[in-house]
Design a protein around this motif. Structure first.
Motif, PDB file in Angstrom:
ATOM      1  N   UNK A 435      27.508  39.018  30.394  1.00 52.31           N
ATOM      2  CA  UNK A 435      27.956  38.947  31.774  1.00 52.31           C
ATOM      3  C   UNK A 435      29.254  38.187  31.915  1.00 52.31           C
ATOM      4  N   UNK A 436      29.372  37.021  31.235  1.00 49.39           N
ATOM      5  CA  UNK A 436      30.606  36.231  31.323  1.00 49.39           C
ATOM      6  C   UNK A 436      31.811  37.005  30.788  1.00 49.39           C
ATOM      7  N   UNK A 437      31.589  37.661  29.663  1.00 38.75           N
ATOM      8  CA  UNK A 437      32.721  38.382  29.049  1.00 38.75           C
ATOM      9  C   UNK A 437      33.145  39.586  29.889  1.00 38.75           C
ATOM     10  N   UNK A 438      32.174  40.343  30.421  1.00 36.59           N
ATOM     11  CA  UNK A 438      32.519  41.501  31.246  1.00 36.59           C
ATOM     12  C   UNK A 438      33.174  41.062  32.556  1.00 36.59           C
ATOM     13  N   UNK A 439      32.678  39.944  33.127  1.00 34.83           N
ATOM     14  CA  UNK A 439      33.296  39.433  34.346  1.00 34.83           C
ATOM     15  C   UNK A 439      34.741  39.026  34.085  1.00 34.83           C
ATOM     16  N   UNK A 440      34.970  38.408  32.908  1.00 32.75           N
ATOM     17  CA  UNK A 440      36.328  38.005  32.565  1.00 32.75           C
ATOM     18  C   UNK A 440      37.232  39.220  32.366  1.00 32.75           C
ATOM     19  N   UNK A 441      36.713  40.270  31.702  1.00 32.83           N
ATOM     20  CA  UNK A 441      37.496  41.506  31.501  1.00 32.83           C
ATOM     21  C   UNK A 441      37.862  42.100  32.851  1.00 32.83           C
ATOM     22  N   UNK A 442      36.882  42.166  33.764  1.00 31.75           N
ATOM     23  CA  UNK A 442      37.123  42.753  35.082  1.00 31.75           C
ATOM     24  C   UNK A 442      38.157  41.946  35.860  1.00 31.75           C
ATOM     25  N   UNK A 443      38.017  40.600  35.827  1.00 33.10           N
ATOM     26  CA  UNK A 443      38.928  39.735  36.562  1.00 33.10           C
ATOM     27  C   UNK A 443      40.347  39.833  36.013  1.00 33.10           C
ATOM     28  N   UNK A 444      40.482  39.808  34.685  1.00 35.44           N
ATOM     29  CA  UNK A 444      41.796  39.918  34.062  1.00 35.44           C
ATOM     30  C   UNK A 444      42.422  41.279  34.341  1.00 35.44           C
ATOM     31  N   UNK A 445      41.593  42.332  34.334  1.00 34.99           N
ATOM     32  CA  UNK A 445      42.106  43.675  34.616  1.00 34.99           C
ATOM     33  C   UNK A 445      42.664  43.743  36.027  1.00 34.99           C
ATOM     34  N   UNK A 446      41.922  43.181  36.981  1.00 39.22           N
ATOM     35  CA  UNK A 446      42.405  43.173  38.374  1.00 39.22           C
ATOM     36  C   UNK A 446      43.694  42.368  38.499  1.00 39.22           C
ATOM     37  N   UNK A 447      43.754  41.232  37.774  1.00 37.43           N
ATOM     38  CA  UNK A 447      44.942  40.388  37.826  1.00 37.43           C
ATOM     39  C   UNK A 447      46.150  41.111  37.266  1.00 37.43           C
ATOM     40  N   UNK A 448      45.964  41.747  36.119  1.00 38.68           N
ATOM     41  CA  UNK A 448      47.072  42.478  35.480  1.00 38.68           C
ATOM     42  C   UNK A 448      47.478  43.666  36.337  1.00 38.68           C
ATOM     43  N   UNK A 449      46.487  44.347  36.934  1.00 30.33           N
ATOM     44  CA  UNK A 449      46.762  45.517  37.763  1.00 30.33           C
ATOM     45  C   UNK A 449      47.666  45.141  38.929  1.00 30.33           C
ATOM     46  N   UNK A 450      47.468  43.940  39.467  1.00 28.55           N
ATOM     47  CA  UNK A 450      48.303  43.504  40.573  1.00 28.55           C
ATOM     48  C   UNK A 450      49.718  43.177  40.153  1.00 28.55           C
ATOM     49  N   UNK A 451      49.901  42.872  38.849  1.00 30.57           N
ATOM     50  CA  UNK A 451      51.237  42.509  38.369  1.00 30.57           C
ATOM     51  C   UNK A 451      52.028  43.689  37.818  1.00 30.57           C
ATOM     52  N   UNK A 452      51.296  44.793  37.512  1.00 29.61           N
ATOM     53  CA  UNK A 452      51.989  45.969  36.950  1.00 29.61           C
ATOM     54  C   UNK A 452      52.779  46.672  38.033  1.00 29.61           C
ATOM     55  N   UNK A 453      53.972  47.077  37.719  1.00 29.99           N
ATOM     56  CA  UNK A 453      54.846  47.735  38.691  1.00 29.99           C
ATOM     57  C   UNK A 453      54.246  49.042  39.156  1.00 29.99           C
ATOM     58  N   UNK A 454      54.427  49.356  40.444  1.00 24.06           N
ATOM     59  CA  UNK A 454      53.902  50.600  41.004  1.00 24.06           C
ATOM     60  C   UNK A 454      54.617  51.824  40.439  1.00 24.06           C
ATOM     61  N   UNK A 455      55.788  51.587  39.796  1.00 25.90           N
ATOM     62  CA  UNK A 455      56.521  52.702  39.196  1.00 25.90           C
ATOM     63  C   UNK A 455      55.863  53.211  37.921  1.00 25.90           C
ATOM     64  N   UNK A 456      54.912  52.527  37.425  1.00 27.57           N
ATOM     65  CA  UNK A 456      54.251  52.942  36.185  1.00 27.57           C
ATOM     66  C   UNK A 456      52.778  53.232  36.473  1.00 27.57           C
TER      67      UNK A 456
END
Length: 624
Positions: A435-456
């Motif tokens: 649970x901890x590891x999957x929660x961390x993957x999900x949280x990091x994915x959301x964080x990175x998704x917000x930083x990735x440019x909309x052009x890509x």
């Protein structure tokens, strides 16, 4: 007759002497109990005044209570060094009196309070179980309730809520019997909190009604006596009730009342939890900026050395910040929580605490067995005075057989308990780690998704897929984790699990979902049945929603004459009989039933819906 007198006389003297020794061991100074329950431990002036009055009586029990008041005052003021000194004074004074045995419970409970503040959970657990054992020896229900509260707190902090419910129900029985009005205010408020926690972990809506009843009963008593501390906590319980009911405006009104009364508590106080609840209420109303603002305020209000409270605060904060769109704050709080959790609850410490609970239960059983043996011996001696001497030979043979049966029974119970503990431990470790590891993957994915440019968009899409896969994997493991737990072997747990699953799935659809249960006994299922039953009927309910186009789906559980029958039926479009064997999902369901030597029948026809019938035969010893 002589033997009876020899036994009875020492017993009479013992109990008579004990009663005499009690005179100095009870503090009946005026209305002491009422005063101490109303006075808040943080009000140093009132506490000191009452302590001086108690000392002036020169009664050992009252002097002990005065020293205890000073200890609690230092503890409430977070003066650890002075509270430790006061605790030592309590022990030293107790050892000098004839009331040491009666004072031991209070010594144990005060040590629990001290080690709770210092986050020493190993010693906290040791003295919590000692206090509970002592309360049982004294046959004092009030003391037993207080000790159980500490045990429940311990397991809550260890994230082992599954162990708590038996202790909570045990305390509830005692609380329902008690007559003392002021103490009942605190106890009913405590029950409201524990029922609310149980609801959050199980989702059983019937628990919310109990939360409201207990909180209202506590609130009425606290209003009558103007107990600001209890009023704040009762309103907090009512806020939680309204929040879970989806009544966010009412919840906000209740939490503001809780804060109002909490601010009027004299001395030091910790208001962080109240502001945390206020933050969640604003989030539920879609007021994200206010939610973040009050969450930040809750961190400013927390007591600096409440390490365990701060740890749980960061866990809640990570969830709230994420939902409010502040992923930077969410990630930071989650990292702090993980680091604190690893430092407080390492594996070795949890093992030590679990060993202490096992030791307490073992000693409790041994004490009960010894008590029973003593009663049997006394009864046997009385019988010897009446019956012939020859009956003693038969009695010895009977005792030997009973002893052998007892040893065999205890061995079986021990083996079953060890297996149950291993299953629960595996399930807990699997859940925590994954649970901890999957929660961390999900949280990091959301964080990175917000930083990735909309052009890509391709990269952003893949990151979102990672997050969805992580969430899907976590949800998919819940069935497996449930089947690992020892209580998953019981039919009641399986029916609740499937009923909750169906209720959640059909909740937002136009399909009416009905559950019928005809189960009169607590049925223990054979090993591996629960896992297969869950997979079979989750598949059946999912197929009914996706493919049947039905208006109603019914799930029935019936048990009679050692036969379990579970039926899932819908009034949908149906399937041709010739097509049943070719559908992979249906064939897989039959295969699962065959694995546990049971029968699965599927009846369907066009326009008349589909009926899936499971039948399985249980052994006679499955009923508990």
């Amino acid at each position: 007759m002589k033997i009876v007198l020899i036994i009875a006389l020492p017993l009479f003297c013992f109990f008579t002497g004990f009663a005499v020794a009690q005179n100095d061991c009870d503090c009946n100074f005026e209305d002491y109990k009422e005063k101490i329950n109303i006075i808040n431990n943080r009000d140093s002036l009132e506490v000191s005044k009452l302590a001086d009055q108690l000392k002036s009586t020169k009664i050992p029990a009252c002097i002990f209570k005065s020293l205890e008041l000073e200890f609690k005052l230092y503890l409430a003021q977070l003066k650890l060094e002075k509270s430790h000194e006061a605790l030592n004074k309590l022990e030293e004074f107790s050892a000098k009196t004839k009331c040491e045995n009666q004072f031991k419970f209070s010594i144990y409970l005060n040590k629990v309070r001290y080690f709770k503040l210092t986050n020493d959970y190993e010693r906290l657990s040791d003295f919590a179980f000692k206090a509970l054992k002592k309360a049982e020896e004294l046959k004092d229900s009030d003391k037993e309730i207080e000790a159980i509260k500490k045990v429940v707190y311990l397991f809550t902090r260890m994230n082992e809520d599954a162990k708590n419910w038996d202790y909570i129900k045990r305390a509830q029985k005692l609380i329902f019997k008690e007559q003392e009005f002021i103490q009942s205010i605190k106890n009913y408020r405590w029950l409201a909190y524990e029922y609310e926690k149980k609801y959050t972990s199980t989702g059983r809506k019937s628990l919310l009604d109990s939360v409201f009843i207990f909180a209202e009963q506590s609130k009425r008593g606290a209003l009558k006596l103007k107990m600001h501390d209890e009023l704040a906590q009762s309103y907090r319980a009512l806020e939680a009730y309204s929040y879970h009911k989806g009544e966010a405006r009412n919840a906000l009104r209740f939490i503001d009342s809780a804060i109002y009364f909490a601010e009027r508590i004299k001395g030091s106080k910790n208001l962080s939890g109240l502001y945390l609840s206020k933050s969640w209420d604003h989030l539920d109303l879609g007021e994200n900026e206010l939610a973040v603002k009050w969450m930040d305020t809750s961190f400013a209000k927390i007591v600096s050395n409440d390490v365990a409270g701060l740890m749980m605060q960061h866990l809640d904060a990570s969830d709230l910040y994420e939902q409010a769109g502040r992923l930077d704050k969410a990630y930071k709080s989650f990292r702090i929580y993980t680091k604190m959790k690893d430092s407080i609850f390492n594996t070795e410490r949890v093992e030590v605490i679990n060993e202490l609970e096992t030791k307490y239960k073992t000693e409790l059983k041994e004490a009960q067995i010894k008590k029973l043996i003593v009663l049997l011996v006394i009864a046997s001696l009385v019988i010897v005075c009446i019956v012939l001497v020859g009956s003693m030979i038969q009695l010895r043979k009977t005792k030997q057989k009973n002893h052998e049966l007892k040893l065999a029974f205890e061995k079986q119970i021990k083996l079953e308990k060890e297996l149950s503990d291993v299953r629960d431990e595996i399930a807990q470790d699997f859940h925590d780690d994954l649970g901890n590891k999957l929660a961390r993957i999900s949280l990091l994915s959301n964080l990175i998704s917000g930083e990735v440019s909309i052009r890509n968009p391709k990269v952003k899409s893949k990151i979102q897929q990672i997050s969805e896969d992580a969430n899907g994997l976590y949800k998919g493991t819940r069935d497996f984790i449930f089947s690992l737990k020892s209580n998953s072997n019981y039919l009641e747990e399986v029916t609740t699990y499937l009923s909750d699953f169906g209720g959640d799935m059909f909740d937002k659809t136009k399909v009416k979902f009905v559950v019928n249960k005809n189960i009169s006994n607590n049925i223990k299922l054979p090993y591996h049945w629960s896992k297969q039953l869950i997979f079979i009927f989750k598949e059946a309910l999912t197929n009914a929603l996706k493919h049947s186009k039905s208006r109603m789906v019914a799930l029935s559980f019936n048990y009679n004459d050692q036969e379990l029958v579970i039926i899932c039926e819908d009034d949908g479009m149906g399937v041709l009989e010739s097509d049943l064997e070719s559908l992979n999902g249906l064939s897989h369901m039959k295969a699962r039933a065959n694995k546990i030597d049971c029968q699965l029948t599927i009846n369907s026809s066009i326009g008349k819906g589909t009926t899936i019938i499971f039948k399985g035969k249980l052994k006679e010893n499955s009923i508990e």
